[in-house]
Scaffold this motif. Structure first.
Motif, PDB file in Angstrom:
ATOM      1  N   TYR A 119      -2.617  -3.488  -3.074  1.00 18.07           N
ATOM      2  CA  TYR A 119      -2.169  -4.326  -1.959  1.00 18.07           C
ATOM      3  C   TYR A 119      -1.552  -3.435  -0.891  1.00 18.07           C
ATOM      4  O   TYR A 119      -0.598  -2.701  -1.145  1.00 18.07           O
ATOM      5  CB  TYR A 119      -1.147  -5.349  -2.447  1.00 18.07           C
ATOM      6  CG  TYR A 119      -0.531  -6.160  -1.331  1.00 18.07           C
ATOM      7  CD1 TYR A 119      -1.317  -6.948  -0.498  1.00 18.07           C
ATOM      8  CD2 TYR A 119       0.842  -6.123  -1.109  1.00 18.07           C
ATOM      9  CE1 TYR A 119      -0.755  -7.681   0.530  1.00 18.07           C
ATOM     10  CE2 TYR A 119       1.417  -6.860  -0.083  1.00 18.07           C
ATOM     11  CZ  TYR A 119       0.609  -7.638   0.732  1.00 18.07           C
ATOM     12  OH  TYR A 119       1.172  -8.364   1.749  1.00 18.07           O
ATOM     13  N   ASP A 120      -2.107  -3.497   0.304  1.00 21.74           N
ATOM     14  CA  ASP A 120      -1.639  -2.693   1.428  1.00 21.74           C
ATOM     15  C   ASP A 120      -0.648  -3.521   2.240  1.00 21.74           C
ATOM     16  O   ASP A 120      -1.034  -4.389   3.018  1.00 21.74           O
ATOM     17  CB  ASP A 120      -2.830  -2.274   2.289  1.00 21.74           C
ATOM     18  CG  ASP A 120      -2.446  -1.248   3.349  1.00 21.74           C
ATOM     19  OD1 ASP A 120      -1.238  -0.970   3.495  1.00 21.74           O
ATOM     20  OD2 ASP A 120      -3.351  -0.731   4.024  1.00 21.74           O
ATOM     21  N   ASP A 121       0.641  -3.262   2.031  1.00 24.79           N
ATOM     22  CA  ASP A 121       1.700  -3.981   2.743  1.00 24.79           C
ATOM     23  C   ASP A 121       2.016  -3.220   4.025  1.00 24.79           C
ATOM     24  O   ASP A 121       2.848  -2.309   4.048  1.00 24.79           O
ATOM     25  CB  ASP A 121       2.941  -4.098   1.855  1.00 24.79           C
ATOM     26  CG  ASP A 121       4.004  -5.015   2.448  1.00 24.79           C
ATOM     27  OD1 ASP A 121       3.932  -5.297   3.659  1.00 24.79           O
ATOM     28  OD2 ASP A 121       4.902  -5.446   1.696  1.00 24.79           O
ATOM     29  N   THR A 122       1.339  -3.589   5.098  1.00 19.15           N
ATOM     30  CA  THR A 122       1.484  -2.851   6.353  1.00 19.15           C
ATOM     31  C   THR A 122       2.880  -3.000   6.949  1.00 19.15           C
ATOM     32  O   THR A 122       3.397  -2.072   7.566  1.00 19.15           O
ATOM     33  CB  THR A 122       0.432  -3.329   7.367  1.00 19.15           C
ATOM     34  OG1 THR A 122       0.547  -4.753   7.538  1.00 19.15           O
ATOM     35  CG2 THR A 122      -0.974  -2.997   6.883  1.00 19.15           C
ATOM     36  N   GLU A 123       3.500  -4.164   6.765  1.00 17.77           N
ATOM     37  CA  GLU A 123       4.835  -4.380   7.330  1.00 17.77           C
ATOM     38  C   GLU A 123       5.876  -3.504   6.647  1.00 17.77           C
ATOM     39  O   GLU A 123       6.763  -2.944   7.295  1.00 17.77           O
ATOM     40  CB  GLU A 123       5.223  -5.852   7.214  1.00 17.77           C
ATOM     41  CG  GLU A 123       4.390  -6.777   8.095  1.00 17.77           C
ATOM     42  CD  GLU A 123       4.896  -8.204   8.049  1.00 17.77           C
ATOM     43  OE1 GLU A 123       5.908  -8.458   7.356  1.00 17.77           O
ATOM     44  OE2 GLU A 123       4.283  -9.068   8.702  1.00 17.77           O
ATOM     45  N   ALA A 124       5.768  -3.376   5.324  1.00 18.57           N
ATOM     46  CA  ALA A 124       6.729  -2.557   4.578  1.00 18.57           C
ATOM     47  C   ALA A 124       6.335  -1.088   4.566  1.00 18.57           C
ATOM     48  O   ALA A 124       7.134  -0.234   4.170  1.00 18.57           O
ATOM     49  CB  ALA A 124       6.857  -3.072   3.148  1.00 18.57           C
ATOM     50  N   ARG A 128       1.063  -1.190  -2.940  1.00 19.56           N
ATOM     51  CA  ARG A 128       1.444  -1.616  -4.288  1.00 19.56           C
ATOM     52  C   ARG A 128       0.202  -1.534  -5.161  1.00 19.56           C
ATOM     53  O   ARG A 128      -0.789  -2.204  -4.900  1.00 19.56           O
ATOM     54  CB  ARG A 128       1.989  -3.038  -4.298  1.00 19.56           C
ATOM     55  CG  ARG A 128       2.324  -3.561  -5.695  1.00 19.56           C
ATOM     56  CD  ARG A 128       2.744  -5.021  -5.636  1.00 19.56           C
ATOM     57  NE  ARG A 128       3.004  -5.556  -6.957  1.00 19.56           N
ATOM     58  CZ  ARG A 128       2.082  -6.058  -7.766  1.00 19.56           C
ATOM     59  NH1 ARG A 128       0.808  -6.075  -7.391  1.00 19.56           N
ATOM     60  NH2 ARG A 128       2.412  -6.534  -8.948  1.00 19.56           N
ATOM     61  N   ARG A 150       2.264   4.104   2.232  1.00 21.92           N
ATOM     62  CA  ARG A 150       0.862   3.942   2.630  1.00 21.92           C
ATOM     63  C   ARG A 150       0.369   5.138   3.438  1.00 21.92           C
ATOM     64  O   ARG A 150      -0.835   5.414   3.486  1.00 21.92           O
ATOM     65  CB  ARG A 150       0.653   2.636   3.389  1.00 21.92           C
ATOM     66  CG  ARG A 150       1.288   2.540   4.746  1.00 21.92           C
ATOM     67  CD  ARG A 150       1.134   1.135   5.333  1.00 21.92           C
ATOM     68  NE  ARG A 150      -0.240   0.691   5.368  1.00 21.92           N
ATOM     69  CZ  ARG A 150      -1.053   0.869   6.415  1.00 21.92           C
ATOM     70  NH1 ARG A 150      -0.627   1.515   7.480  1.00 21.92           N
ATOM     71  NH2 ARG A 150      -2.289   0.414   6.394  1.00 21.92           N
TER      72      ARG A 150
END
Length: 268
Positions: A119-124, A128, A150
């Motif tokens: 999971y690519d959490d761009t905001e954080a 993951r 990332r």
């Protein structure tokens, strides 16, 4: 049905799920020791399989081999057995693979299959990387995950370190499979016994036997508030529930057991 009756049904079912998850992590032993393990191709949460997910898959497999705690089926040595999966959407459970692929896994004496999602959490600003470890019968044995920046996803050394951390979390944990003793909760003269929990098409389907030990009564499973929480603190809501032949509610006759099926949606 009164609001109190609906709340009582919710409390009974939710309490059962919490106790199951708590006991589920208390058995002893490493679940991988001596087992034959196949690592399925990691995929993004959107089901995409690409060069990055492929790198994570190979690096996780390599880190798992280095533990020398289990027999890891090296995918590159058996590519012809799984040629049909190439260019397909990512797979997250044994329920989604073909019968031919299941037979191929059986021929390799596979006990455990590991599925991974990224999971690519761009905001954080983080990736993951999570894994779901499943028995060949489709039962979820454990889940765990790690985080990495990332911005480091194209750096091989950073990926390898993250996969070593993920494998270490997996092999250092205790065997989360339920013990042989039944998992039972009794509330207000109603007995709940967990029979099984298995993945089906990305959903977690749990079977519970309910026995009313008091006077005849109504039981209602209130869907919006019934949920489970996994070891990564992620919540999964019940998307469907049946009690016997009824959807979500039923009259419980004293002393007569009835089977309930709870389906929790989108289990990663």
């Amino acid at each position: 049905m009164t609001a109190m009756q609906r709340l009582a049904g919710f409390v009974l079912v939710l309490g059962f799920c919490i106790i199951f998850l708590f006991k589920d992590g208390r058995s002893q032993g490493n679940l991988l020791t001596g087992k034959t393990v196949y690592v399925w191709d990691f995929a993004t949460r959107d089901g995409e399989v690409n060069s990055l997910t492929g790198n994570f898959t190979e690096e996780f497999e390599e880190a798992l081999i280095q533990t020398q705690q289990c027999i890891v089926i090296e995918r590159r040595k058996h590519q012809r057995l799984f040629e049909q999966r190439q260019n397909e959407k990512g797979i997250m459970s044994l329920d989604e693979i073909s019968n031919a692929e299941k037979e191929s896994l059986k021929s390799l004496h596979t006990n455990i299959v590991v599925f991974g999602d990224i999971y690519d959490d761009t905001e954080a600003g983080q990736l993951r990387i999570g894994i779901s470890v499943q028995s060949f019968e489709g039962e979820i044995l454990t889940k765990t995950s790690v985080l990495m920046p990332r911005g480091k996803k194209l750096d091989a050394e950073s990926r390898q370190m993250a996969m070593k951390e993920l494998v270490q979390k997996l092999v250092s944990g205790k065997d989360p499979r339920p013990s042989s003793e039944p998992i039972v909760v009794e509330v207000e003269n109603v007995r709940f016994e967990l029979k099984s929990c298995k993945l089906s098409g990305g959903n977690l389907v749990c079977t519970v036997v309910i026995t009313n030990q008091g006077e005849d009564r109504e039981l209602h499973i209130y869907l919006p508030n019934t949920r489970i929480i996994d070891s990564d603190a992620e919540e999964y809501l019940v998307k469907a529930a049946t009690i016997g032949a009824s959807a979500g509610s039923a009259k419980l006759v004293s002393g007569v057991p009835v089977k309930a099926i709870l389906t929790f949606g989108t289990v990663a």
